[in-house]
Design a protein around this motif. Structure first.
Motif, short mmCIF file in Angstrom:
data_model
loop_
_atom_site.label_atom_id
_atom_site.label_comp_id
_atom_site.label_asym_id
_atom_site.label_seq_id
_atom_site.Cartn_x
_atom_site.Cartn_y
_atom_site.Cartn_z
N LEU A 63 0.77 -1.32 -0.08
CA LEU A 63 0.03 0.12 0.14
C LEU A 63 0.95 1.13 0.01
CD1 LEU A 63 -2.87 -1.30 2.20
CD2 LEU A 63 -2.98 -1.09 -0.16
N ARG A 64 2.16 1.20 0.58
CA ARG A 64 3.04 2.35 0.69
C ARG A 64 3.23 2.51 -1.07
NH1 ARG A 64 4.47 0.67 5.35
NH2 ARG A 64 6.34 -0.51 4.58
N ALA A 65 3.48 1.45 -1.57
CA ALA A 65 4.24 1.47 -3.08
C ALA A 65 2.98 2.13 -3.94
CB ALA A 65 4.47 0.15 -3.57
N VAL A 66 1.87 1.66 -3.63
CA VAL A 66 0.52 2.29 -4.22
C VAL A 66 0.43 3.85 -3.97
CG1 VAL A 66 -1.95 2.60 -4.13
CG2 VAL A 66 -0.79 0.20 -4.20
N ASP A 90 -15.31 -5.33 5.17
CA ASP A 90 -15.63 -5.71 6.61
C ASP A 90 -14.78 -6.78 7.22
OD1 ASP A 90 -16.08 -7.90 5.00
OD2 ASP A 90 -18.29 -8.04 5.61
N ASN A 91 -13.43 -6.78 6.30
CA ASN A 91 -12.44 -7.59 7.19
C ASN A 91 -11.81 -6.67 7.95
OD1 ASN A 91 -9.44 -8.66 6.95
ND2 ASN A 91 -10.76 -10.45 6.57
N GLU A 92 -11.52 -7.05 9.36
CA GLU A 92 -10.74 -6.27 10.17
C GLU A 92 -8.99 -6.21 9.63
OE1 GLU A 92 -11.69 -4.55 12.42
OE2 GLU A 92 -13.77 -5.06 12.02
N LEU A 93 -8.60 -7.14 9.34
CA LEU A 93 -7.04 -7.09 8.82
C LEU A 93 -6.99 -6.17 7.73
CD1 LEU A 93 -4.08 -7.73 9.19
CD2 LEU A 93 -4.33 -9.89 7.89
N LEU A 94 -7.91 -6.22 6.74
CA LEU A 94 -7.73 -5.58 5.47
C LEU A 94 -8.07 -4.00 6.02
CD1 LEU A 94 -7.14 -5.25 2.38
CD2 LEU A 94 -9.64 -6.08 2.09
N LYS A 95 -9.07 -3.87 6.70
CA LYS A 95 -9.37 -2.57 7.11
C LYS A 95 -8.35 -1.92 8.01
CE LYS A 95 -13.07 -1.46 9.66
NZ LYS A 95 -14.14 -1.81 10.64
N SER A 96 -7.44 -2.63 8.57
CA SER A 96 -6.27 -2.15 9.05
C SER A 96 -5.39 -1.68 8.41
CB SER A 96 -5.82 -2.93 10.44
OG SER A 96 -4.74 -3.65 9.90
N LEU A 97 -5.21 -2.31 7.14
CA LEU A 97 -4.16 -2.03 6.16
C LEU A 97 -4.61 -0.70 5.32
CD1 LEU A 97 -3.65 -5.65 4.53
CD2 LEU A 97 -1.59 -4.17 6.07
N LEU A 98 -5.98 -0.81 5.26
CA LEU A 98 -6.44 0.39 4.27
C LEU A 98 -6.28 1.47 5.29
CD1 LEU A 98 -9.62 -1.23 2.90
CD2 LEU A 98 -7.67 -0.38 1.43
N GLN A 99 -6.52 1.41 6.58
CA GLN A 99 -6.30 2.66 7.51
C GLN A 99 -5.02 3.27 7.22
OE1 GLN A 99 -8.90 4.21 9.04
NE2 GLN A 99 -7.48 5.90 9.68
N SER A 100 -4.05 2.31 7.13
CA SER A 100 -2.66 2.81 7.28
C SER A 100 -2.31 3.57 5.97
CB SER A 100 -1.71 1.72 7.18
OG SER A 100 -1.63 0.82 6.06
N PHE A 101 -3.08 3.30 4.54
CA PHE A 101 -3.10 4.04 3.53
C PHE A 101 -4.00 5.36 3.69
CE2 PHE A 101 -5.25 5.19 -0.49
CZ PHE A 101 -3.96 5.19 -1.44
N VAL A 102 -4.89 5.45 4.27
CA VAL A 102 -5.68 6.50 4.51
C VAL A 102 -4.84 7.52 5.34
CG1 VAL A 102 -7.56 7.61 5.68
CG2 VAL A 102 -7.97 5.56 4.50
#
Length: 128
Positions: A63-66, A90-102
């Motif tokens: 996600l940093r590369a994105v 709605d997946n908690e792990l994916l949400k936490s990864l997306l939060q780092s992108f946000v």
């Protein structure tokens, strides 16, 4: 291809299903750079139907590369204007990864949010 890009009257809806390979995010960024228009005020990226392999393959480094790729590909006038980017997940792990992108700040003038449902995301992008 496990994603579909649908242009709507004032925005874009990207629907992922099954396995969403990390390189597909870059493909969507390339599409966004070439096709986003002034009348587009939002993009909804719906990850609610991705499988568990997707979650396992995505990392903070990807996600940093994105974010880095977006800084190079996306036009500066687009990045400078108000825009809403909504993620549906709605997946908690994916949400936490997306939060780092946000939180990465890669789109400083855009509002980025994560929602559990498509309905909530659509309500948010429709609000002034």
């Amino acid at each position: 291809m496990t994603y579909q890009i649908i242009e709507e009257p004032t925005g874009v809806y990207v629907r992922h299903s099954g396995f969403a390979a990390p390189f597909e995010i870059m493909e969507i960024t390339a599409w966004e750079a070439a096709n986003i228009r002034d009348y587009h005020t939002y993009m909804i990226v719906d990850l609610s139907e991705v499988d568990s392999d997707t979650v396992a393959s995505w990392t903070n480094a990807i996600l940093r590369a994105v974010a880095d790729d977006e800084a190079v590909r996306l036009p500066q006038d687009y990045l400078a204007r108000p825009f809403k980017l909504a993620f549906v997940c709605d997946n908690e792990l994916l949400k936490s990864l997306l939060q780092s992108f946000v939180e990465s700040g890669s789109r400083p003038n855009h509002d980025l949010m994560i929602f559990r449902t498509l309905k909530l995301a659509r309500t948010w992008v429709a609000a002034p």
